[in-house]
Design an enzyme around this catalytic site. Structure first.
Site, PDB file in Angstrom:
ATOM      1  N   HIS A  17     -16.858  13.774  53.632  1.00  0.00           N
ATOM      2  CA  HIS A  17     -17.130  12.614  55.215  1.00  0.00           C
ATOM      3  C   HIS A  17     -18.000  13.821  56.041  1.00  0.00           C
ATOM      4  O   HIS A  17     -17.737  14.850  55.806  1.00  0.00           O
ATOM      5  CB  HIS A  17     -15.806  12.400  56.025  1.00  0.00           C
ATOM      6  CG  HIS A  17     -14.785  12.830  56.429  1.00  0.00           C
ATOM      7  ND1 HIS A  17     -15.082  14.004  57.458  1.00  0.00           N
ATOM      8  CD2 HIS A  17     -14.126  13.766  56.156  1.00  0.00           C
ATOM      9  CE1 HIS A  17     -14.070  15.659  57.359  1.00  0.00           C
ATOM     10  NE2 HIS A  17     -13.485  15.041  57.354  1.00  0.00           N
ATOM     11  N   TYR A  18     -19.037  13.056  56.389  1.00  0.00           N
ATOM     12  CA  TYR A  18     -19.907  13.487  57.266  1.00  0.00           C
ATOM     13  C   TYR A  18     -20.074  12.809  58.728  1.00  0.00           C
ATOM     14  O   TYR A  18     -19.588  12.018  58.954  1.00  0.00           O
ATOM     15  CB  TYR A  18     -21.202  13.528  56.883  1.00  0.00           C
ATOM     16  CG  TYR A  18     -22.198  14.219  57.206  1.00  0.00           C
ATOM     17  CD1 TYR A  18     -22.587  16.100  57.090  1.00  0.00           C
ATOM     18  CD2 TYR A  18     -23.245  13.610  58.147  1.00  0.00           C
ATOM     19  CE1 TYR A  18     -23.631  16.479  57.788  1.00  0.00           C
ATOM     20  CE2 TYR A  18     -23.814  14.559  59.281  1.00  0.00           C
ATOM     21  CZ  TYR A  18     -24.246  15.669  59.269  1.00  0.00           C
ATOM     22  OH  TYR A  18     -25.358  16.512  59.300  1.00  0.00           O
ATOM     23  N   PRO A  52     -18.119  16.737  58.872  1.00  0.00           N
ATOM     24  CA  PRO A  52     -17.066  17.458  58.642  1.00  0.00           C
ATOM     25  C   PRO A  52     -16.169  18.612  59.480  1.00  0.00           C
ATOM     26  O   PRO A  52     -16.960  18.201  60.500  1.00  0.00           O
ATOM     27  CB  PRO A  52     -17.233  19.009  57.935  1.00  0.00           C
ATOM     28  CG  PRO A  52     -18.432  18.839  58.414  1.00  0.00           C
ATOM     29  CD  PRO A  52     -19.091  17.859  58.856  1.00  0.00           C
ATOM     30  N   HIS A  66     -15.943  20.509  51.795  1.00  0.00           N
ATOM     31  CA  HIS A  66     -14.370  20.725  51.342  1.00  0.00           C
ATOM     32  C   HIS A  66     -14.045  19.326  51.039  1.00  0.00           C
ATOM     33  O   HIS A  66     -15.234  18.655  51.107  1.00  0.00           O
ATOM     34  CB  HIS A  66     -13.414  20.816  52.426  1.00  0.00           C
ATOM     35  CG  HIS A  66     -13.340  20.167  53.048  1.00  0.00           C
ATOM     36  ND1 HIS A  66     -14.447  21.066  54.278  1.00  0.00           N
ATOM     37  CD2 HIS A  66     -13.199  19.369  54.385  1.00  0.00           C
ATOM     38  CE1 HIS A  66     -14.908  19.868  55.423  1.00  0.00           C
ATOM     39  NE2 HIS A  66     -13.598  19.506  55.071  1.00  0.00           N
ATOM     40  N   HIS A  87     -11.596  15.884  50.559  1.00  0.00           N
ATOM     41  CA  HIS A  87      -9.824  15.849  50.674  1.00  0.00           C
ATOM     42  C   HIS A  87      -9.387  15.244  49.135  1.00  0.00           C
ATOM     43  O   HIS A  87     -10.102  14.504  48.913  1.00  0.00           O
ATOM     44  CB  HIS A  87      -9.661  14.922  51.792  1.00  0.00           C
ATOM     45  CG  HIS A  87     -10.612  15.571  53.387  1.00  0.00           C
ATOM     46  ND1 HIS A  87      -9.690  16.144  54.190  1.00  0.00           N
ATOM     47  CD2 HIS A  87     -12.280  15.374  53.734  1.00  0.00           C
ATOM     48  CE1 HIS A  87     -10.433  16.124  55.076  1.00  0.00           C
ATOM     49  NE2 HIS A  87     -12.048  16.116  54.406  1.00  0.00           N
TER      50      HIS A  87
END
Length: 86
Positions: free
Chosen positions: A59-60, A62, A68, A70
């Site tokens: 996601h952004y 982070p 990384h 998830h």
């Protein structure tokens, strides 16, 4: 394994020059595929969950600035409930 119900794992990159998804280029595809392959493999070995039972996502913005991935169970609502994000 007891922790499988609330499974939440992170695959963290070692290259500190890649902070977010925006730093990735096509040159990183082999590394990304390896991260997914190794992440799924470790989860299956340790927790007994097949790849089709796991959601992998980034996601952004982070949570922290070291790229990384998830990994959660599909049934978990931790982190992302959208099946197609970035």
């Amino acid at each position: 394994h007891k922790a499988v119900v609330d499974l939440y794992c992170l695959g963290i990159i070692k290259d500190k020059t890649i902070a977010t998804i925006r730093d990735l280029t096509s040159e990183h595809l082999p590394m990304l595929r390896s991260m997914l392959r190794e992440g799924y493999g470790a989860i299956e070995k340790i927790y007994g969950l097949a790849q089709n039972q796991i959601r992998a996502f980034v996601h952004y913005q982070p949570q922290f600035y070291l790229f990384h991935i998830h990994f959660t169970r599909l049934e978990n609502e931790i982190g992302s409930t959208v099946e197609r994000g970035h």
